[in-house]
Design an enzyme around this catalytic site. Structure first.
Site, PDB file in Angstrom:
ATOM      1  N   ARG A  18       0.819  -1.226   0.000  1.00 28.40           N
ATOM      2  CA  ARG A  18       0.000   0.000   0.000  1.00 28.40           C
ATOM      3  C   ARG A  18       0.847   1.268   0.000  1.00 28.40           C
ATOM      4  O   ARG A  18       0.322   2.362  -0.190  1.00 28.40           O
ATOM      5  CB  ARG A  18      -0.945  -0.014   1.206  1.00 28.40           C
ATOM      6  CG  ARG A  18      -2.136  -0.955   1.011  1.00 28.40           C
ATOM      7  CD  ARG A  18      -3.182  -0.719   2.072  1.00 28.40           C
ATOM      8  NE  ARG A  18      -2.811  -1.298   3.355  1.00 28.40           N
ATOM      9  CZ  ARG A  18      -3.422  -1.026   4.505  1.00 28.40           C
ATOM     10  NH1 ARG A  18      -4.420  -0.150   4.539  1.00 28.40           N
ATOM     11  NH2 ARG A  18      -3.025  -1.603   5.625  1.00 28.40           N
ATOM     12  N   ARG A 319      26.438  20.799   2.886  1.00 29.05           N
ATOM     13  CA  ARG A 319      26.287  19.411   2.452  1.00 29.05           C
ATOM     14  C   ARG A 319      27.188  18.475   3.266  1.00 29.05           C
ATOM     15  O   ARG A 319      28.009  18.937   4.076  1.00 29.05           O
ATOM     16  CB  ARG A 319      26.580  19.326   0.954  1.00 29.05           C
ATOM     17  CG  ARG A 319      25.539  20.039   0.091  1.00 29.05           C
ATOM     18  CD  ARG A 319      26.007  20.179  -1.342  1.00 29.05           C
ATOM     19  NE  ARG A 319      26.304  18.880  -1.946  1.00 29.05           N
ATOM     20  CZ  ARG A 319      26.988  18.742  -3.079  1.00 29.05           C
ATOM     21  NH1 ARG A 319      27.453  19.824  -3.716  1.00 29.05           N
ATOM     22  NH2 ARG A 319      27.221  17.535  -3.570  1.00 29.05           N
TER      23      ARG A 319
END
Length: 451
Positions: A18, A319
């Site tokens: 799902r 980063r």
């Protein structure tokens, strides 16, 4: 409690169809950590504890994640999906070792806490055979109901099998259970599959215990804590609950969140004292923020270490592999990656610093970039202590800028610059000159400017 040994079995074999994703359900993230990682982090750990994760066939990625979070984790494969009790018995080998307490949890309930596991274990130390985790559901439709007599749990009735009166009960089954480890195999092996689906249900353990004259009890928790994740919508709901928890914990620890609802935190974020975070900041995994640091709006930080009294942003992107020393300043529209900036470094505007080391108290002018990639490999830029790099400079790695060196605006540096040198002269081989010589003649009179 600490003297009792434990085995925690985490059921993580579900495909998660799902979720509409090729990623196994338990590997979807909440607060930058997988669902499974949250559950394993909450499970008992340390001396006398053991951990087993039951996975589906061809789910090596789930086994790898379990080992990453808990190197002590054992993994077992449930080849057929024949119910929850069948899944637990996939770890029969671990159960047979005879821990005092057997805990059964699910890999898709990321909000469960270590405290709740401890509460489940407590009745076992007092002689109970089972402690089952329950919650008061706002809408109990679809959940199994706890049937209690006084303080005792006598049955768990599934919705389809419940009478009209039983369906009115709002005390529902969370699925998480603790079983006396000395009796666990005996209880589990007596569970049958005489039901419409022909499956072995863990919930039947309660009636088996009652028939033996042993005690089962209920431990209650909040509905939020036992949210199971089956859809992307439920994943988003769990994220919302987790973010509220993390923000509250941060503020209680002394972090100033000016607009808490706009700040995204990760489960592993570490804060020092007197940290301030302005609105619309995203903090990804692996971030440590020391005392007195301010993160201005619209900044995004991942796998970064920030020293004391650092200033970040607005609109900065840090980063992975970034490390900033005390008092460093990263300004607007600056990006860093795999970069160590020592104490007092300033990179205030519109720059990219990647694969670099920048010495203490250096100044990096606006528009400066470290050209770290040649199309094949990444290369390193080293900038010495106290260096000054003028605006719009390109540092073509691999290259070293010496301590105290001065790089004029518009320079393209392709060779190493010695300590205290000025990369300005037209005949120097350290540069391909852009506007550097003109800058020298007009602004410095041929002399190195004072800092």
């Amino acid at each position: 409690m600490t003297a009792r040994s434990s085995l925690t079995i985490v059921l993580a074999a579900g495909e998660g169809t799902r979720m509409r994703s090729s990623l196994p359900k338990v590997l979807h993230p909440v607060a930058s950590q997988t669902l499974l990682a949250h559950v394993l982090a909450a499970a008992p750990k340390g001396t006398g504890t053991a951990l087993a994760v039951v996975i589906g066939p061809d789910h090596q990625a789930v086994a790898d994640e379990a080992k990453r979070i808990r190197p002590d984790a054992l993994t077992f494969v449930q080849a057929e999906r024949l119910g929850t009790a069948h899944a637990v018995l996939a770890a029969r080998e671990a159960i047979a070792r005879g821990a005092d307490d057997l805990l059964i949890a699910f890999g898709d309930t990321p909000l469960i806490s270590a405290e709740t596991f401890a509460r489940l274990r407590a009745p076992l130390a007092k002689g109970a055979a089972i402690a089952a985790l329950g919650f008061r559901a706002a809408d109990p439709t679809g959940y199994g109901r706890f049937i209690v007599e006084g303080d005792r749990l006598v049955a768990i009735r599934e919705q389809a099998d419940a009478s009209a009166d039983e369906r009115k009960i709002d005390l529902c089954n969370a699925g998480v259970m603790a079983i006396d480890g000395r009796r666990a195999l005996d209880i589990l092996e007596h569970i049958g599959n005489a039901n419409s689906k022909g499956e072995y249900y863990l919930t039947d353990a309660v009636e088996i215990v009652r028939k033996q004259g042993w005690e089962s009890v209920v431990i209650e928790t909040s509905e939020d804590e036992v949210r199971g994740i089956n859809t992307k919508a439920q994943l988003a709901e769990a994220e919302s609950v987790m973010q509220a928890r993390l923000r509250k914990a941060a503020m209680e620890a002394g972090v100033t969140l000016i607009a808490p609802e706009t700040v995204y935190l990760s489960a592993d974020t570490v804060f020092g004292k007197d940290v301030t975070i302005e609105p619309f900041v995203v903090i990804g995994p692996g971030v440590s923020i020391a005392d007195g640091t301010v993160i201005h709006s619209f900044s995004h930080i991942v796998q970064t270490t920030l020293g004391r009294n650092v200033s970040i942003g607005p609109y900065a992107r840090l980063r992975p592999g970034t490390s900033l020393g005390d008092g460093a300043r990263i300004g607007n529209f600056v990006e860093t990656k795999a970069a160590t900036l020592e104490a007092g470094v300033k990179v205030n505007h519109l720059s990219y610093i990647g694969d670099a080391t920048v010495g203490a108290n250096s100044n990096i002018g606006a528009g400066t970039i470290t050209c770290n990639y040649d199309g094949f490999k990444k290369h390193k830029t080293v900038i010495g202590q106290g260096a000054f790099v003028g605006t719009n400079s390109s540092l073509v790695a691999p290259v070293t800028i010496g301590r105290g060196a001065y790089i004029g605006s518009g320079s393209v540096i392709t060779k190493d610059v010695p300590d205290d040198a000025m990369a300005l002269e037209r005949n120097q081989q350290t540069i391909r000159e852009g506007g550097a010589v003109r800058y020298r003649e007009m602004k410095t009179g041929g002399k190195k400017p004072e800092k």
